[in-house]
Design an enzyme around this catalytic site. Sequence first.
Site, PDB file in Angstrom:
ATOM      1  CD  GLU A  46      -1.365  -2.341   2.063  1.00 54.62           C
ATOM      2  OE1 GLU A  46      -2.170  -3.011   2.736  1.00 54.62           O
ATOM      3  OE2 GLU A  46      -0.126  -2.608   2.010  1.00 54.62           O
ATOM      4  CB  CYS A  82      -0.954  -0.594   5.366  1.00 49.90           C
ATOM      5  SG  CYS A  82       0.733  -1.068   4.925  1.00 49.90           S
ATOM      6  CB  ALA A 152      12.990 -38.760  -8.562  1.00 47.27           C
ATOM      7  NE  ARG A 182      17.068 -29.298  -4.145  1.00 48.16           N
ATOM      8  CZ  ARG A 182      18.210 -29.945  -4.293  1.00 48.16           C
ATOM      9  NH1 ARG A 182      19.327 -29.249  -4.523  1.00 48.16           N
ATOM     10  NH2 ARG A 182      18.259 -31.264  -4.203  1.00 48.16           N
ATOM     11  CG  ASP A 198      21.307 -39.747  -1.899  1.00 43.79           C
ATOM     12  OD1 ASP A 198      21.716 -40.916  -2.002  1.00 43.79           O
ATOM     13  OD2 ASP A 198      20.118 -39.424  -2.071  1.00 43.79           O
ATOM     14  CG  LEU A 202      20.224 -30.834   0.576  1.00 46.07           C
ATOM     15  CD1 LEU A 202      19.743 -30.927   2.016  1.00 46.07           C
ATOM     16  CD2 LEU A 202      19.321 -31.641  -0.353  1.00 46.07           C
ATOM     17  CB  SER A 288       7.767 -40.204   9.175  1.00 45.75           C
ATOM     18  OG  SER A 288       8.554 -41.347   9.418  1.00 45.75           O
TER      19      SER A 288
END
Length: 345
Positions: A46, A82, A152, A182, A198, A202, A288
Site C-alpha cells: 500500500e 497501512c 523421484a 527449492r 547421497d 541441497l 513418516s
Amino acid sequence: MHRCLQLAKLGAGNVAPNPMVGSVLVYQNKIIGEGYHQQYGQAHAEVNCINSVSKANLPLIEKSTLFVSLEPCAHHGKTAPCADLIIQHKIPDVVIACKDSYEAVDGKGIQKLQQAGINVITGILEKEALELNKRFFTYHVKHRPYIILKWAQSRDAKIANTNFSPVKISNEITNRLVHKWRSEEAAILVGTNTALHDNPTLTTRLWKGNNPVRLVIDLQLKLPTYLHLFDGEVKTIVFNQVKQEEKNGVTFYRLPSGKDIITGLLNALYQLKIESVLVEGGAKLLQSFIDQHYWDEARVITNEQLTIGGGISAPLLNINNLINTCKIHSDLVTIYQPTAGINYL
C-alpha cells in the site's frame, strides 16, 4: 484485483516470512498508482502504491479506490500500519481480496478502516489470494510450516538401490525444475540416510534464486563433518537429541527425547519462523510425514522409461487429490494434495 495478484508475485523469495501483497489505486477505471511488497522489513504494498502516484495525480487519491490482495495491517511491526496510511490519505473505498489470519491483524485492519468511515469490500478473488500465500496462511493457522513432499521414482516405484546407492532417475530438465522448487521454499529437509549416502548439497545451483535453509535429522549426530551439508556455504540446522549449540556456521537444535520426532521437528520449525519446507527424502522420512498427515503437497517425479527391479520402494500416499500433472521427456511430474481444498480463514 488480478493486477494486485500479479504484482504480489514479484515479491516471491524476498518477503518471507511476510506475505506477498500487491496493491493498485484506481480513479475512474484508470490505474494511477500500483506497488507491491518488495523486501522483508521494507515498505508494504500500500505504501509503495501510494508513493508511486505522480505529483499531478496526488489530488485524485482521496477520490480513488484502493485494491489490495490482503487485508491492510493495523499494527506497528517493522513498518507503520497501512490502515493508518489509507485513512491519512482519505481514500474512500478499499477492495480487499482476503483477510489476514495473522493474529496481529485478523480483521483489525478492516475494522479500523470501517470505523474511519471507509467503504470496505472483501472476498474479491479470495480463493486466488489464499492460494498465493498458502505458505503464510498455513504457518499462522496451523502453527507449522507448509510441507511439500518430493521424490523421484522409477516406473516400478523404486527410489534407490537396496544398498541405498543412488540411481539417476530424473532427467536434466526436470532437475532444473526441482532446483526452481527449492528456490521457492524457506527450507529443505533430508534424513540421516539421505545425507550419508547421497551427500547432497541441497542448493539451487541449477536455478537462479535463493538457497533454502538446509535441514537434516541426525538424532545421535552420526554424520561425518566432510559432508556437503557442513561446508558452511548455506545455513544448516541439524536436528538432534544430543546438544544445542552453533558451531562453524551450523546450528545444532536439540529436540526433546522420548517424543514423536516429526511433531517435535514441526514445533521447532514454527519457533524458528520457517514457513515452508521441501522434504526430499528418504523413503522412511517421507512416509513418516504421510502417515501422520503432515503434508500439504506431494510432488512425484516418475521416470516412465526406467525400471530398477529390486530396490527401495517409494513412499505410499494415503488420501490424495491430483491437482496437476505434466510430461517432461522421460519424466511424468505429478502433484497431489491431501484434500480438495484447505480453509485458511
